[in-house]
Design a protein around this motif. Structure first.
Motif, PDB file in Angstrom:
ATOM      1  N   LYS A  46     -14.014  -3.229  -4.043  1.00 50.29           N
ATOM      2  CA  LYS A  46     -14.114  -1.902  -3.189  1.00 50.29           C
ATOM      3  C   LYS A  46     -12.881  -1.824  -2.080  1.00 50.29           C
ATOM      4  N   ASP A  47     -12.000  -2.639  -2.304  1.00 47.31           N
ATOM      5  CA  ASP A  47     -10.619  -2.376  -1.471  1.00 47.31           C
ATOM      6  C   ASP A  47      -9.910  -1.469  -2.141  1.00 47.31           C
ATOM      7  N   ILE A  48      -8.974  -0.693  -1.204  1.00 40.51           N
ATOM      8  CA  ILE A  48      -7.968   0.286  -1.768  1.00 40.51           C
ATOM      9  C   ILE A  48      -6.806  -0.445  -2.070  1.00 40.51           C
ATOM     10  N   LEU A  49      -5.990  -0.456  -3.330  1.00 40.51           N
ATOM     11  CA  LEU A  49      -5.075  -1.409  -3.492  1.00 40.51           C
ATOM     12  C   LEU A  49      -3.822  -0.348  -3.732  1.00 40.51           C
ATOM     13  N   ILE A  50      -2.503  -0.397  -2.985  1.00 41.07           N
ATOM     14  CA  ILE A  50      -1.396   0.458  -2.714  1.00 41.07           C
ATOM     15  C   ILE A  50      -0.315  -0.623  -3.392  1.00 41.07           C
ATOM     16  N   ASN A  51       0.305  -0.010  -4.640  1.00 38.08           N
ATOM     17  CA  ASN A  51       1.411  -0.545  -5.259  1.00 38.08           C
ATOM     18  C   ASN A  51       2.521  -0.143  -4.458  1.00 38.08           C
ATOM     19  N   CYS A  52       3.603  -1.157  -4.075  1.00 37.01           N
ATOM     20  CA  CYS A  52       4.841  -0.813  -3.428  1.00 37.01           C
ATOM     21  C   CYS A  52       5.962  -1.517  -3.992  1.00 37.01           C
ATOM     22  N   LEU A  88       6.223  -4.920   6.609  1.00 35.11           N
ATOM     23  CA  LEU A  88       5.108  -3.764   5.578  1.00 35.11           C
ATOM     24  C   LEU A  88       4.229  -3.513   5.949  1.00 35.11           C
ATOM     25  N   ILE A  89       3.368  -4.785   6.646  1.00 32.59           N
ATOM     26  CA  ILE A  89       2.028  -4.668   6.997  1.00 32.59           C
ATOM     27  C   ILE A  89       1.947  -3.814   8.384  1.00 32.59           C
ATOM     28  N   VAL A  90       2.824  -4.117   9.342  1.00 30.04           N
ATOM     29  CA  VAL A  90       2.850  -3.410  10.334  1.00 30.04           C
ATOM     30  C   VAL A  90       3.155  -1.631  10.254  1.00 30.04           C
ATOM     31  N   VAL A 105      -1.079  -8.476   1.837  1.00 24.81           N
ATOM     32  CA  VAL A 105      -0.275  -8.367   0.484  1.00 24.81           C
ATOM     33  C   VAL A 105      -0.962  -9.367  -0.474  1.00 24.81           C
ATOM     34  N   ILE A 106      -1.445  -8.983  -1.484  1.00 22.36           N
ATOM     35  CA  ILE A 106      -2.519  -9.827  -2.490  1.00 22.36           C
ATOM     36  C   ILE A 106      -1.440 -10.165  -3.584  1.00 22.36           C
ATOM     37  N   LYS A 114       5.082  -5.198  -4.710  1.00 23.18           N
ATOM     38  CA  LYS A 114       3.801  -5.761  -3.977  1.00 23.18           C
ATOM     39  C   LYS A 114       2.702  -4.777  -4.221  1.00 23.18           C
ATOM     40  N   VAL A 115       1.658  -5.522  -4.117  1.00 22.70           N
ATOM     41  CA  VAL A 115       0.176  -4.937  -4.041  1.00 22.70           C
ATOM     42  C   VAL A 115      -0.409  -5.140  -2.546  1.00 22.70           C
ATOM     43  N   VAL A 116      -0.736  -3.981  -2.073  1.00 24.50           N
ATOM     44  CA  VAL A 116      -1.386  -4.262  -0.764  1.00 24.50           C
ATOM     45  C   VAL A 116      -2.705  -3.841  -0.586  1.00 24.50           C
TER      46      VAL A 116
END
Length: 161
Positions: A46-52, A88-90, A105-106, A114-116
């Protein structure tokens, strides 16, 4: 009379089970198909995945562009010893107004793709897409020829007499 009442009850039970099955299928397919601008929700965690797609060593950290499948982000720090991932996380934590520990970052720790994961169950995919859209640069800033003159100085900084 008894058989018609039993048949009626069986028909109602079958109808209710079909409706519940359709509702379950509709919810599960919406959960999987909810994908916009490279942002989707993971059905398991149920996490939101963001492709970067990250471009390191830029002049400043900025969200450059958005495709249908990923977000292009310029990062100010170089890609050595995980500094780019931390920056990127900040940057994403400032966009989404969350703590840095809720982002990770997973996939693609040593890659530009990257997939965050955003570990917030109360966020929805449309709200995350809305926050990303608010941090996009204006269309005019993407056309540098519009503002720059022959000498290389931006036209917007010229003094008006």
């Amino acid at each position: 009379m008894f058989y018609s009442a039993v048949n009626f009850i069986l028909a109602v039970v079958v109808l209710i089970s079909i409706v519940l099955q359709e509702i379950h299928n509709l919810n599960s397919t919406n959960m999987l198909c909810e994908d916009q601008w490279g942002v989707k929700r993971d059905p398991k965690t149920k996490d939101i995945l963001i492709n970067c797609y990250v471009k390191p060593t830029a002049h400043r950290t900025v969200l450059e562009d958005v495709n249908e499948t990923l977000n292009i982000i310029r990062i100010q720090s170089p890609k050595v010893y995980g500094k780019g991932n931390r920056k990127l996380i900040v940057y994403l934590s400032r966009i989404f107004r969350v703590n840095r520990t809720e982002l990770s970052v997973i996939k693609g720790q040593q890659s530009a793709n990257k997939v965050v994961a955003l570990k917030r169950k109360d966020f929805s995919v449309p709200s995350v897409v809305r926050w990303i859209a608010q941090h996009l640069p204006p269309e005019d800033l993407l056309e540098p020829d519009k503002y720059f003159i022959k000498g290389g100085r931006p036209d917007i900084y010229k003094r008006s007499n």
